[in-house]
Design a protein around this motif. Structure first.
Motif, PDB file in Angstrom:
ATOM      1  N   TYR A  21     -28.613  -3.922 -39.401  1.00  0.00           N
ATOM      2  CA  TYR A  21     -27.543  -3.736 -38.427  1.00  0.00           C
ATOM      3  C   TYR A  21     -26.213  -4.249 -38.953  1.00  0.00           C
ATOM      4  N   THR A  22     -25.194  -3.462 -38.764  1.00  0.00           N
ATOM      5  CA  THR A  22     -23.824  -3.945 -38.888  1.00  0.00           C
ATOM      6  C   THR A  22     -23.553  -4.832 -37.683  1.00  0.00           C
ATOM      7  N   LEU A  23     -22.830  -5.907 -37.887  1.00  0.00           N
ATOM      8  CA  LEU A  23     -22.557  -6.854 -36.814  1.00  0.00           C
ATOM      9  C   LEU A  23     -21.062  -7.000 -36.594  1.00  0.00           C
ATOM     10  N   GLY A  24     -20.706  -7.171 -35.355  1.00  0.00           N
ATOM     11  CA  GLY A  24     -19.302  -7.314 -35.029  1.00  0.00           C
ATOM     12  C   GLY A  24     -19.073  -8.415 -34.019  1.00  0.00           C
ATOM     13  N   TRP A  25     -17.899  -8.990 -34.074  1.00  0.00           N
ATOM     14  CA  TRP A  25     -17.429  -9.932 -33.055  1.00  0.00           C
ATOM     15  C   TRP A  25     -16.280  -9.249 -32.312  1.00  0.00           C
ATOM     16  N   PHE A  26     -16.409  -9.202 -31.004  1.00  0.00           N
ATOM     17  CA  PHE A  26     -15.388  -8.648 -30.131  1.00  0.00           C
ATOM     18  C   PHE A  26     -14.889  -9.760 -29.215  1.00  0.00           C
ATOM     19  N   ARG A  27     -13.754  -9.525 -28.606  1.00  0.00           N
ATOM     20  CA  ARG A  27     -13.278 -10.462 -27.593  1.00  0.00           C
ATOM     21  C   ARG A  27     -12.667  -9.684 -26.444  1.00  0.00           C
ATOM     22  N   GLN A  28     -12.660 -10.340 -25.283  1.00  0.00           N
ATOM     23  CA  GLN A  28     -12.166  -9.676 -24.088  1.00  0.00           C
ATOM     24  C   GLN A  28     -11.529 -10.679 -23.149  1.00  0.00           C
ATOM     25  N   ASP A  29     -10.329 -10.331 -22.735  1.00  0.00           N
ATOM     26  CA  ASP A  29      -9.631 -11.075 -21.696  1.00  0.00           C
ATOM     27  C   ASP A  29      -9.827 -10.328 -20.388  1.00  0.00           C
ATOM     28  N   PRO A  30      -9.784 -11.033 -19.255  1.00  0.00           N
ATOM     29  CA  PRO A  30      -9.895 -10.329 -17.976  1.00  0.00           C
ATOM     30  C   PRO A  30      -8.838  -9.244 -17.837  1.00  0.00           C
ATOM     31  N   GLY A  31      -9.263  -8.064 -17.422  1.00  0.00           N
ATOM     32  CA  GLY A  31      -8.322  -6.975 -17.219  1.00  0.00           C
ATOM     33  C   GLY A  31      -7.945  -6.228 -18.473  1.00  0.00           C
TER      34      GLY A  31
ATOM     35  N   GLY B  18     -13.716  -8.752 -35.720  1.00  0.00           N
ATOM     36  CA  GLY B  18     -14.172  -8.615 -37.089  1.00  0.00           C
ATOM     37  C   GLY B  18     -15.562  -8.027 -37.125  1.00  0.00           C
ATOM     38  N   ALA B  19     -15.906  -7.418 -38.240  1.00  0.00           N
ATOM     39  CA  ALA B  19     -17.228  -6.837 -38.400  1.00  0.00           C
ATOM     40  C   ALA B  19     -17.688  -7.033 -39.833  1.00  0.00           C
ATOM     41  N   ILE B  20     -18.994  -7.013 -40.020  1.00  0.00           N
ATOM     42  CA  ILE B  20     -19.561  -7.242 -41.345  1.00  0.00           C
ATOM     43  C   ILE B  20     -20.711  -6.275 -41.557  1.00  0.00           C
ATOM     44  N   SER B  21     -20.790  -5.756 -42.764  1.00  0.00           N
ATOM     45  CA  SER B  21     -21.809  -4.765 -43.086  1.00  0.00           C
ATOM     46  C   SER B  21     -23.182  -5.410 -43.200  1.00  0.00           C
ATOM     47  N   ARG B  22     -24.171  -4.574 -43.354  1.00  0.00           N
ATOM     48  CA  ARG B  22     -25.555  -5.028 -43.409  1.00  0.00           C
ATOM     49  C   ARG B  22     -25.783  -6.068 -44.499  1.00  0.00           C
ATOM     50  N   SER B  23     -25.224  -5.800 -45.654  1.00  0.00           N
ATOM     51  CA  SER B  23     -25.437  -6.709 -46.783  1.00  0.00           C
ATOM     52  C   SER B  23     -24.450  -7.866 -46.802  1.00  0.00           C
ATOM     53  N   GLY B  24     -23.397  -7.720 -46.013  1.00  0.00           N
ATOM     54  CA  GLY B  24     -22.343  -8.737 -46.017  1.00  0.00           C
ATOM     55  C   GLY B  24     -21.244  -8.467 -47.022  1.00  0.00           C
ATOM     56  N   ASP B  25     -21.362  -7.364 -47.764  1.00  0.00           N
ATOM     57  CA  ASP B  25     -20.388  -7.082 -48.804  1.00  0.00           C
ATOM     58  C   ASP B  25     -19.058  -6.587 -48.255  1.00  0.00           C
ATOM     59  N   ASN B  26     -19.090  -5.952 -47.113  1.00  0.00           N
ATOM     60  CA  ASN B  26     -17.867  -5.386 -46.546  1.00  0.00           C
ATOM     61  C   ASN B  26     -17.563  -6.024 -45.198  1.00  0.00           C
ATOM     62  N   THR B  27     -16.301  -6.327 -45.007  1.00  0.00           N
ATOM     63  CA  THR B  27     -15.858  -6.895 -43.733  1.00  0.00           C
ATOM     64  C   THR B  27     -14.607  -6.177 -43.248  1.00  0.00           C
ATOM     65  N   TYR B  28     -14.355  -6.307 -41.976  1.00  0.00           N
ATOM     66  CA  TYR B  28     -13.167  -5.732 -41.352  1.00  0.00           C
ATOM     67  C   TYR B  28     -12.634  -6.758 -40.368  1.00  0.00           C
ATOM     68  N   PHE B  29     -11.317  -6.870 -40.325  1.00  0.00           N
ATOM     69  CA  PHE B  29     -10.692  -7.787 -39.375  1.00  0.00           C
ATOM     70  C   PHE B  29      -9.532  -7.093 -38.683  1.00  0.00           C
ATOM     71  N   ALA B  30      -9.364  -7.415 -37.423  1.00  0.00           N
ATOM     72  CA  ALA B  30      -8.183  -6.958 -36.712  1.00  0.00           C
ATOM     73  C   ALA B  30      -6.949  -7.616 -37.311  1.00  0.00           C
ATOM     74  N   ASP B  31      -5.833  -6.909 -37.257  1.00  0.00           N
ATOM     75  CA  ASP B  31      -4.603  -7.439 -37.837  1.00  0.00           C
ATOM     76  C   ASP B  31      -4.241  -8.795 -37.235  1.00  0.00           C
ATOM     77  N   SER B  32      -4.544  -8.977 -35.965  1.00  0.00           N
ATOM     78  CA  SER B  32      -4.153 -10.199 -35.263  1.00  0.00           C
ATOM     79  C   SER B  32      -4.865 -11.445 -35.781  1.00  0.00           C
ATOM     80  N   VAL B  33      -5.967 -11.264 -36.506  1.00  0.00           N
ATOM     81  CA  VAL B  33      -6.725 -12.429 -36.961  1.00  0.00           C
ATOM     82  C   VAL B  33      -6.858 -12.489 -38.484  1.00  0.00           C
ATOM     83  N   LYS B  34      -6.335 -11.491 -39.175  1.00  0.00           N
ATOM     84  CA  LYS B  34      -6.436 -11.470 -40.639  1.00  0.00           C
ATOM     85  C   LYS B  34      -5.833 -12.728 -41.227  1.00  0.00           C
ATOM     86  N   GLY B  35      -6.546 -13.315 -42.169  1.00  0.00           N
ATOM     87  CA  GLY B  35      -6.075 -14.535 -42.819  1.00  0.00           C
ATOM     88  C   GLY B  35      -6.422 -15.800 -42.063  1.00  0.00           C
TER      89      GLY B  35
END
Length: 124
Positions: free
Chosen positions: A32-42, A49-66
């Motif tokens: 499974y690819t895994l992701g972290w999401f967040r949600q504010d009310p409304g 961010g998300a990470i591939s099955r092997s962990g080799d590839n990741t993705y981050f939203a611009d707001s949290v990059k770095g």
């Protein structure tokens, strides 16, 4: 029965760090690819961010990059979100999700399983 259980949320001050964990059971974690999401009310649930099955590839939203990093331990069936330099705008409920898609994805509908969420509150 698939379960995803998040932990590690809480109160923090701006500039602090927190590490969230999501422990999985009832699924073949490494497929499974895994992701972290967040949600504010409304607001919509957004991918942090998300990470591939092997962990080799990741993705981050611009707001949290770095500032945030995502990692996984397939032996422990756990995915982590390391959050550094926290800002008040990071305040939200954080959810982990598991997607059967082979590549990193930001599309919510492609995540088949979700945890119950853990709340992060960052004060200024």
């Amino acid at each position: 029965q698939v379960q995803l259980v998040e932990s590690g949320g809480g109160l923090a001050q701006a500039g602090d760090s927190l590490r969230l964990s999501c422990a999985a059971s009832g699924l073949t974690f490494r497929t499974y690819t895994l992701g972290w999401f967040r949600q504010d009310p409304g607001k919509d649930r957004e991918l942090v961010g998300a990470i591939s099955r092997s962990g080799d590839n990741t993705y981050f939203a611009d707001s949290v990059k770095g500032r945030f990093n995502i990692s996984r331990d397939n032996a422990k069936k756990t995915v982590y979100l390391q959050m550094n330099s926290l800002k008040p705008e990071d305040t939200a409920v954080y959810y982990c999700g598991a997607s059967p898609y082979p590549s990193v994805t930001s599309v919510r509908s492609q995540y088949a399983y979700w945890g119950q969420g853990t709340r992060v509150t960052v004060s200024s």
